[in-house]
Design a protein around this motif. Structure first.
Motif, mmCIF file in Angstrom:
data_model
loop_
_atom_site.group_PDB
_atom_site.id
_atom_site.type_symbol
_atom_site.label_atom_id
_atom_site.label_comp_id
_atom_site.label_asym_id
_atom_site.label_seq_id
_atom_site.Cartn_x
_atom_site.Cartn_y
_atom_site.Cartn_z
ATOM 1 N N GLN A 480 -13.240 112.072 76.595
ATOM 2 C CA GLN A 480 -13.281 110.984 75.611
ATOM 3 C C GLN A 480 -14.207 109.885 76.121
ATOM 4 O O GLN A 480 -14.466 109.774 77.328
ATOM 5 N N ILE A 481 -14.698 109.079 75.143
ATOM 6 C CA ILE A 481 -15.664 108.041 75.469
ATOM 7 C C ILE A 481 -15.485 106.909 74.469
ATOM 8 O O ILE A 481 -14.990 107.109 73.347
ATOM 9 N N CYS A 482 -15.872 105.703 74.846
ATOM 10 C CA CYS A 482 -15.739 104.546 73.949
ATOM 11 C C CYS A 482 -16.806 104.614 72.848
ATOM 12 O O CYS A 482 -17.911 105.140 73.041
ATOM 13 N N GLU A 483 -16.410 104.006 71.710
ATOM 14 C CA GLU A 483 -17.290 104.080 70.537
ATOM 15 C C GLU A 483 -18.552 103.246 70.722
ATOM 16 O O GLU A 483 -19.573 103.487 70.068
ATOM 17 N N ARG A 484 -18.508 102.260 71.575
ATOM 18 C CA ARG A 484 -19.664 101.405 71.803
ATOM 19 C C ARG A 484 -20.247 101.723 73.165
ATOM 20 O O ARG A 484 -19.540 102.024 74.116
ATOM 21 N N CYS A 571 -13.560 106.794 70.606
ATOM 22 C CA CYS A 571 -12.445 105.949 70.175
ATOM 23 C C CYS A 571 -12.720 104.510 70.542
ATOM 24 O O CYS A 571 -13.516 104.216 71.444
ATOM 25 N N PRO A 572 -12.057 103.559 69.799
ATOM 26 C CA PRO A 572 -12.150 102.148 70.188
ATOM 27 C C PRO A 572 -11.500 101.938 71.546
ATOM 28 O O PRO A 572 -10.499 102.581 71.884
ATOM 29 N N CYS A 573 -11.998 101.037 72.317
ATOM 30 C CA CYS A 573 -11.482 100.809 73.675
ATOM 31 C C CYS A 573 -11.073 99.356 73.833
ATOM 32 O O CYS A 573 -11.520 98.467 73.109
ATOM 33 N N GLY A 577 -11.911 99.240 78.954
ATOM 34 C CA GLY A 577 -12.662 100.453 78.677
ATOM 35 C C GLY A 577 -11.806 101.658 78.413
ATOM 36 O O GLY A 577 -12.297 102.794 78.451
ATOM 37 N N ASP A 578 -10.490 101.460 78.164
ATOM 38 C CA ASP A 578 -9.581 102.565 77.883
ATOM 39 C C ASP A 578 -9.338 102.639 76.393
ATOM 40 O O ASP A 578 -9.257 101.613 75.698
ATOM 41 N N CYS A 579 -9.166 103.866 75.877
ATOM 42 C CA CYS A 579 -8.907 104.058 74.453
ATOM 43 C C CYS A 579 -7.557 103.470 74.088
ATOM 44 O O CYS A 579 -6.564 103.666 74.796
ATOM 45 N N GLY A 583 -6.776 103.663 68.210
ATOM 46 C CA GLY A 583 -8.084 104.276 68.318
ATOM 47 C C GLY A 583 -7.984 105.763 68.611
ATOM 48 O O GLY A 583 -8.766 106.560 68.113
ATOM 49 N N ALA A 584 -7.018 106.146 69.447
ATOM 50 C CA ALA A 584 -6.846 107.562 69.753
ATOM 51 C C ALA A 584 -6.440 108.334 68.520
ATOM 52 O O ALA A 584 -6.892 109.457 68.279
#
Length: 776
Positions: A480-484, A571-573, A577-579, A583-584
């Protein structure tokens, strides 16, 4: 013995009168010789010993007495004295061995008991007579002497004791040997010192193998050995001749033989017998065998049998018929103890032993076991790898060998049953689970046609050289990775490859050119030879799950590539920096409408559960409040009644309980007119019939069944409760209680109720009602 000597007169020492100077002179004390009395005198008794007198007996009357052991002390009355005449007697025979002397004192007094003379000492000695034989402490004495001892060798010591006086001939003992058994080799092999009792050898020739024990009768005589006057006694001396190693062991034969099967160990192949005349089971008899020639490698050893003393030739190393068909051993035997001085070894202590080796069918063997070969993996089926052949150790037997597989875990190989050629039946794969550390092992069996047949096994180890036949695969498969976009955000990726160096890393990671959105949204940057980082190329990517293809290429020759998919959740974080949780969920692909629908379903489900619980509680409450046959307040069958008041004092207990008991007879009930009865008793009439419930009732019939049963119970006079609406028409006679009609209320006269105020708060209401007349 009798004592007939004339009696001796013993006078008290005379005392002189006082001199003119006032000094009292006394005559010098006499030395009174001792009185000797022989022991064991035959009497007659009492026997006079001496006469005691005082020179004053001419003028006055004297009384004599004696004191001491034997007179007035134990043993009492051995001696006595005539008090008037002064004659002293012995009253019984004396025994010197019990008491050898007596010390008495003689006294002289006048008729008033006053001493007229000083006491004198009398010593009486008992003269010894030869009345005791010499006595040995034991009747049998044991001694020993080595065989072959020289004359004059000490053997043993005997001693006898005589209770008579050893200062006289009566107690002087002398020894002599009366007899010797046996008389071999001469009757007088031993002598004894007549005074000390020491027995020594007197001649040579002691041989344990001929005579192992002698018995000697020894006589002890007192009176210095005078056989005419002395008394004697005897004892037996047992002399054992102890063994010395004077007989070397001798083998019973000059040659011995035996046979042994080849390749056998710990078996007895020959038995050597020996003769030794020394004492059995002693170091002088125990045999020790040694092989002095014929076995340089040490195939054999000789073990001594502890019971028979035989030598057991035993194989300790296997022998080979093809190398040695027979062994010629030279064996020598000795004792545990060395031979005695002057004894030479016997020529018969050495013998030859011939051991024949018996040929047996030995199993074939693989000269190189395990055998190792090297091949590249991927060798196709039908490829000849090697020839794995066995050899037959039986060179003198014409035998053939056949081969077969014993263990082939992957079933990749086959073997020619006559020449042992190994051929592949499938492609060899280094990455197989049956390959350990690049080595594949298979076991083969070789069997000859001998009798009985023998077999041997061999192991073939194939070292498989790796080839680049496995493309790498991407790891991880999900992330997983942040949306921004974030400078530090990204996914570290690597690859797994089943091959080994040099067909693995460093790996090359790249994104495919199609579809174009992959390279537009994502980028891959190299970290090192095995790792790369997958990150966003755009500033923002809508949350969701994306399948990102990545092409991974290894470093093999030629290199292999693989297109792998990694599922990335965007996902939003939060600020770390964690989802986030929302967001998940959003990243999982659910829209707002779907989330609302799920929440509405959950609320409806919880409402249904709540309605069901309330309905169940209401039904339970109705069941508890429903009347069955009688009102719950009147149902006393299973109720616990609590009585707060236990009654009054002793004055309230004077009543007849028999009026409340069940009558013993029912005649007064049966004889009553119809319609009049006690309803607290079970009526004596036939019971009513209740409807029978069917075995398998229909659900619609249950209500009818209950209503019919209720009507039958209501109309059944025999049904409980019997104590409802009681009619008491009989109370018994002779009541001691007055009529209640005598109780009445009177309003005449004034009554003072002020005392109710003193009865506590419970009576405050009554006090207010009746005691407050003055306030109105």
């Amino acid at each position: 013995y009798s004592f007939q000597a004339p009696p001796t007169i013993i006078m008290f020492p005379r005392q002189r009168e006082t001199s003119s100077k006032g000094l009292r002179r006394q005559k010098r004390d006499w030395v009174i010789p001792p009185i000797n009395v022989p022991e064991n005198s035959r009497g007659p008794f009492p026997q006079m010993l001496v006469s005691i007198r005082s020179d004053q007996d001419r003028n006055i009357s004297i009384r004599y007495s004696i004191t001491g052991v034997g007179a007035d002390q134990p043993p009492n009355e051995v001696f006595s004295i005539d008090p008037v005449a002064g004659k002293m007697f012995v009253t019984k025979p004396l025994d010197r061995e019990r008491r050898s002397s007596y010390h008495l004192r003689a006294h002289a007094v006048n008729m008033n008991g006053e001493r007229v003379e000083s006491p004198i000492d009398l010593y009486i000695y008992v003269i010894d007579m030869n009345d005791n034989r010499p006595e040995f402490k034991n009747q049998v004495y044991n001694g020993s002497v080595d065989e072959g001892s020289k004359p004059g060798t000490f053997v043993m010591h005997l001693a006898a004791f005589d209770n008579d006086d050893n200062t006289t001939a009566n107690g002087m003992v002398r020894y002599r040997i009366l007899s010797q058994t046996p008389h071999s080799p001469i009757p007088n092999m031993f002598t004894i010192n007549s005074e000390t009792g020491d027995i020594v050898t007197v001649a040579a020739g002691l041989d344990r193998e001929k005579v192992s024990q002698y018995s000697i009768i020894v006589q002890a005589t007192d009176m210095e050995g005078n056989l005419n006057f002395g008394l004697s006694n005897t004892a037996t001396a047992i002399i054992s001749v102890t063994d010395i190693n004077d007989n070397p062991p001798e083998l019973t034969s000059r040659t011995f033989s035996g046979e042994v099967p080849e390749n056998r160990v710990n078996v007895v192949v020959a038995n050597l017998t020996v003769i030794d005349r020394d004492q059995p089971h002693s170091p002088n008899w125990n045999a020790v065998y040694r092989i002095i020639s014929g076995d340089p490698i040490g195939h054999f050893t000789i073990i001594t049998d502890q019971h028979t003393n035989d030598g057991m030739v035993t194989v300790v190393k296997p022998v080979d018929f093809e190398q040695n068909r027979a062994f010629m051993l030279t064996v020598v035997v000795n004792n545990q103890a060395p031979l005695a001085s002057g004894i030479q070894s016997s020529l018969q202590s050495t013998s030859g032993v011939t051991i024949s080796v018996v040929d047996i069918n030995e199993p074939p063997y693989f000269p190189t076991n395990p055998k190792s070969i090297r091949f590249e993996e991927g060798v196709p089926a039908g490829t000849s790898l090697t020839t794995f052949s066995a050899s037959d150790p039986d060179r003198f037997m014409q035998q053939s060998i056949r081969y077969s597989k014993l263990a082939d875990p992957a079933d990749w190989l086959s073997i020619n049953n006559t020449n042992g050629q190994i051929i592949t039946t499938a492609t060899l794969d280094r990455e197989s689970i049956y390959v350990k550390n690049n080595i594949y092992e298979a076991t083969f069996l070789a069997v000859d046609n001998g009798f009985p047949m023998a077999s041997g096994t061999g192991t073939l180890q194939i070292y498989l050289i790796d080839v680049n036949d496995n493309a790498p695969s991407l790891l991880p498969r999900e992330s997983q990775i942040c949306e921004r976009i974030n400078r530090n955000a990204g996914i570290n990726i690597t690859a797994a490859d089943a091959d080994t160096d040099p067909n693995v890393g460093p790996f090359v990671f790249e994104l495919p050119t199609f579809p174009a959105s992959i390279r537009r949204n994502w980028t891959v940057s190299r970290l090192n030879g095995d790792y790369a980082r997958l990150s966003l190329r755009t500033q923002y990517l809508e949350p969701g799950v994306y399948e990102v293809p990545v092409i991974v290429t290894d470093s093999g020759n030629p290199p292999l590539s693989n297109r792998s998919i990694i599922k990335v959740k965007v996902c939003p974080c939060d600020e770390n920096g964690d989802c986030t949780l929302v967001g998940a969920v959003a990243a999982a692909g659910l829209g707002t409408g779907a989330i609302i629908a799920i929440l509405i379903c959950i609320i409806i489900l919880l409402s249904m559960v709540l309605v069901f619980v309330l309905w169940m509680k209401r039904r339970e409450k109705e069941r508890q409040t429903k009347q069955l046959l009688i009102d719950p307040e009147d149902d006393v069958r299973d109720n616990i009644l609590k009585y707060d008041e236990e009654g009054g004092g002793e004055e309230d207990q004077d009543y007849d309980l028999s009026q409340l008991q069940q009558p013993d007879s029912l005649e007064h009930i049966i004889s009553k007119p119809p319609g009049v009865r006690r309803v607290d008793e079970r009526p004596i009439i036939p019971e009513s019939q209740y409807p029978i419930r069917p075995v398998v009732p229909h659900p619609g019939d249950i209500g009818d069944f209950i209503n019919e049963g209720l009507r039958a119970a209501d109309n059944d006079p025999t049904a409980p409760p019997y104590d409802s609406l009681l009619v008491f028409d009989y109370e018994g006679s002779g009541s001691t209680v007055g009529s209640v009609s005598s109780l009445n209320s009177s309003s005449t006269g004034d009554q003072d109720y002020d005392y109710l105020n003193d009865w506590g708060p419970r009576f405050k209401k009554l006090a207010d009602m009746y005691g407050g007349g003055d306030d109105e």
